[in-house]
Scaffold this motif. Structure first.
Motif, PDB file in Angstrom:
ATOM      1  N   SER A 150       0.835  -1.195   0.000  1.00  0.00           N
ATOM      2  CA  SER A 150       0.000   0.000   0.000  1.00  0.00           C
ATOM      3  C   SER A 150       0.873   1.248   0.000  1.00  0.00           C
ATOM      4  O   SER A 150       1.763   1.405   0.849  1.00  0.00           O
ATOM      5  N   VAL A 151       0.635   2.138  -0.962  1.00  0.00           N
ATOM      6  CA  VAL A 151       1.398   3.387  -1.033  1.00  0.00           C
ATOM      7  C   VAL A 151       1.214   4.195   0.246  1.00  0.00           C
ATOM      8  O   VAL A 151       2.159   4.786   0.778  1.00  0.00           O
ATOM      9  N   GLN A 152       0.017   4.189   0.779  1.00  0.00           N
ATOM     10  CA  GLN A 152      -0.263   4.943   2.005  1.00  0.00           C
ATOM     11  C   GLN A 152       0.550   4.396   3.183  1.00  0.00           C
ATOM     12  O   GLN A 152       1.112   5.159   3.969  1.00  0.00           O
ATOM     13  N   THR A 153       0.625   3.072   3.287  1.00  0.00           N
ATOM     14  CA  THR A 153       1.388   2.472   4.382  1.00  0.00           C
ATOM     15  C   THR A 153       2.872   2.761   4.223  1.00  0.00           C
ATOM     16  O   THR A 153       3.571   3.052   5.207  1.00  0.00           O
ATOM     17  N   VAL A 154       3.361   2.683   3.004  1.00  0.00           N
ATOM     18  CA  VAL A 154       4.774   2.980   2.759  1.00  0.00           C
ATOM     19  C   VAL A 154       5.091   4.407   3.179  1.00  0.00           C
ATOM     20  O   VAL A 154       6.099   4.676   3.841  1.00  0.00           O
ATOM     21  N   ARG A 155       4.213   5.317   2.837  1.00  0.00           N
ATOM     22  CA  ARG A 155       4.452   6.718   3.208  1.00  0.00           C
ATOM     23  C   ARG A 155       4.418   6.910   4.728  1.00  0.00           C
ATOM     24  O   ARG A 155       5.163   7.708   5.290  1.00  0.00           O
ATOM     25  N   GLU A 156       3.534   6.176   5.364  1.00  0.00           N
ATOM     26  CA  GLU A 156       3.456   6.273   6.828  1.00  0.00           C
ATOM     27  C   GLU A 156       4.770   5.824   7.455  1.00  0.00           C
ATOM     28  O   GLU A 156       5.297   6.473   8.379  1.00  0.00           O
ATOM     29  N   ILE A 157       5.316   4.732   6.953  1.00  0.00           N
ATOM     30  CA  ILE A 157       6.580   4.230   7.493  1.00  0.00           C
ATOM     31  C   ILE A 157       7.722   5.190   7.166  1.00  0.00           C
ATOM     32  O   ILE A 157       8.609   5.426   7.995  1.00  0.00           O
ATOM     33  N   GLN A 158       7.703   5.750   5.979  1.00  0.00           N
ATOM     34  CA  GLN A 158       8.710   6.747   5.629  1.00  0.00           C
ATOM     35  C   GLN A 158       8.692   7.907   6.622  1.00  0.00           C
ATOM     36  O   GLN A 158       9.736   8.370   7.082  1.00  0.00           O
ATOM     37  N   ARG A 159       7.498   8.364   6.918  1.00  0.00           N
ATOM     38  CA  ARG A 159       7.365   9.500   7.843  1.00  0.00           C
ATOM     39  C   ARG A 159       7.921   9.139   9.214  1.00  0.00           C
ATOM     40  O   ARG A 159       8.646   9.935   9.826  1.00  0.00           O
TER      41      ARG A 159
END
Length: 479
Positions: free
Chosen positions: A274-283
């Protein structure tokens, strides 16, 4: 290029499409009208007794007036396709045939709105191939035009995959449109049923290309970057902020986690997340907060984070300078290619070499478990080639994939031999936690050597920072 290479490239491009669309939406001007479209509800005239109500209710297909020649127009909107687990794609194919059956005796036109296709709702490539075969001459003969709106690199690669099946005559019926406005000279535009999501995306593209927004690029980290920044910053920055460690924390954490829990996972590194999950982890990573991959229950997530970290580096791990040299690998005699790889790597900065050695050692380890994970050195190379090297300007061409993937495959397959010439650097990287190698060094023409020994610390819960989004390629350029 093999079908496997192309399928992998298609997956990569589709992920990029998602990132680009998300970044484009995030970059909209604050003054722009929200224009958020509600989910498409069923047609009020659609009866629950419709034989394909389960599919028709999504509004994926619409009959939308006529074109300039009086031919019936049928639209297909990807943005209205629900996730694959909510839609029976076999039923979708049957519904498409059911709909076309009402019009194929006369000339007709199809408008395909590509925006909205993503890793969650796309049909499999096998499904697309079988679908094309199922539409016999009766369907193809009277289809006079297929308009593809908002094409991306994914469409270009998909067309390459399907090309052996597609006749030259049918191929001439396909036209690509970068903007909705281009449809006006061919169709009665006002009669089209265009989803609001597509209208909004088209507006964003036009604004972008009109200069009202900066061109999409790799999202830069805050200026100055946070001390805990992990993505989108240079290897030197990461070394300076991590007590001189050569191996970036995100790379170490993901490798350690995957070594402990993912080596036998089928399709490791091939699946998306999930792109959203990846971004959350990046943050979380970029803010220096702990990340425990166990909490997400998806072994493919740390694999995606690892690949994203590599893509987000300001300069590719193999460096821009090595790009042209790597493209020449296919012209080198087979028996000399490993030696050529070593020579190219000799010119890498010391830090890049150490990080590359660490990563390739792990991927060699993954390839040694290919009986269970199905990821041999060739498959891994298809995944990692474009994440390790890209040109300083534009994107890699399809023809460049063969040498890029071959070079990467050699690094993985002959890991011990390729990286045996820089003893001091190898030792330093090993001290930083690089996977050690054991067993005899393989001959260039022989199979890869024994699996490297695990040298990393255990990954208890994996913590630390992530990244900014990858630069958007010019996916909307005319194909």
């Amino acid at each position: 290029m093999s079908g496997l290479d192309l399928e992998e490239l298609a997956e990569i491009e589709l992920q990029r499409d998602e990132e680009e669309a998300a970044a484009l939406g995030a970059a909209r001007r604050p003054s722009a009208a929200p224009s958020v479209a509600p989910p498409a509800g069923p047609d009020p005239e659609l009866s629950t007794n419709h034989p394909f109500y389960d599919v028709a209710r999504h509004g994926i297909l619409q009959v939308a007036g006529e074109d300039r020649f009086g031919r019936r127009v049928i639209t297909f909107s990807c943005c209205r396709m629900p996730p694959s687990h909510e839609l029976n794609h076999r039923r979708l194919l049957e519904y498409l045939k059911y709909t076309l059956d009402q019009y194929v005796e006369s000339d007709y036109t199809i408008v395909y709105f590509h925006y909205g296709l993503n890793s969650q709702n796309k049909p499999s490539l096998r499904w697309l191939q079988s679908a094309y075969k199922e539409f016999d001459r009766r369907y193809k003969k009277n289809l006079k035009a297929l308009y593809v709106v908002h094409p991306t690199n994914f469409i270009k690669i998909l067309w390459t995959i399907l090309k052996p099946l597609v006749s030259h005559k049918f191929g001439k019926k396909v036209t690509y449109f970068n903007y909705l406005s281009e449809l006006r000279e061919h169709l009665k535009y006002d009669q089209l049923s265009i989803p609001q999501e597509v209208l909004r995306y088209d507006e964003e593209l036009r604004n972008l290309h009109a200069g009202r927004l900066p061109p999409p690029t790799k999202t830069p980290p805050p200026r100055p970057p946070l001390p805990t920044q992990q993505f989108g910053v240079s290897l030197q920055y990461l070394k300076d902020k991590n007590q001189g460690e050569l191996i970036p924390p995100v790379l170490r954490y993901t490798v350690t986690y995957l070594r402990e829990k993912g080596l036998h996972t089928e399709g490791l590194f091939r699946r998306s997340a999930s792109v959203q999950t990846v971004r959350e982890i990046q943050r979380l990573y970029n803010q220096g907060k702990p990340v425990n991959f166990d909490d997400y229950g998806d072994i493919h997530l740390p694999a995606v984070i690892l690949k994203t970290f590599l893509r987000e580096l300001p300069q590719p791990l193999l460096t821009f300078e090595a790009y042209e040299q790597i493209l020449e690998i296919t012209s080198v005699e087979s028996s000399l290619r490993v030696t050529c790889c070593r020579q190219i790597l000799q010119n890498l900065p010391e830090h890049n070499y150490a990080v590359l050695s660490y990563l390739m050692g792990f991927l060699h380890e993954v390839s040694q478990e290919s009986i269970s994970n199905k990821m041999n050195s060739s498959n891994l190379a298809c995944v990692f080639g474009l994440n390790l090297i890209w040109p300083s300007q534009g994107a890699s061409s399809l023809s460049a994939l063969v040498p890029l993937n071959l070079f990467t495959e050699l690094l993985i397959e002959y890991y011990e031999k390729v990286f045996s010439g820089r003893g001091e650097r190898g030792a330093e990287a090993s001290e930083q936690g690089a996977p050690g190698a054991r067993g005899s060094v393989p001959n260039e023409g022989a199979a890869a050597g024994d699996r490297p020994a695990s040298g990393d610390r255990p990954a208890s819960g994996l913590a630390r920072p992530p990244l900014p989004p990858r630069p958007l390629t010019t996916a909307w350029r005319l194909l």
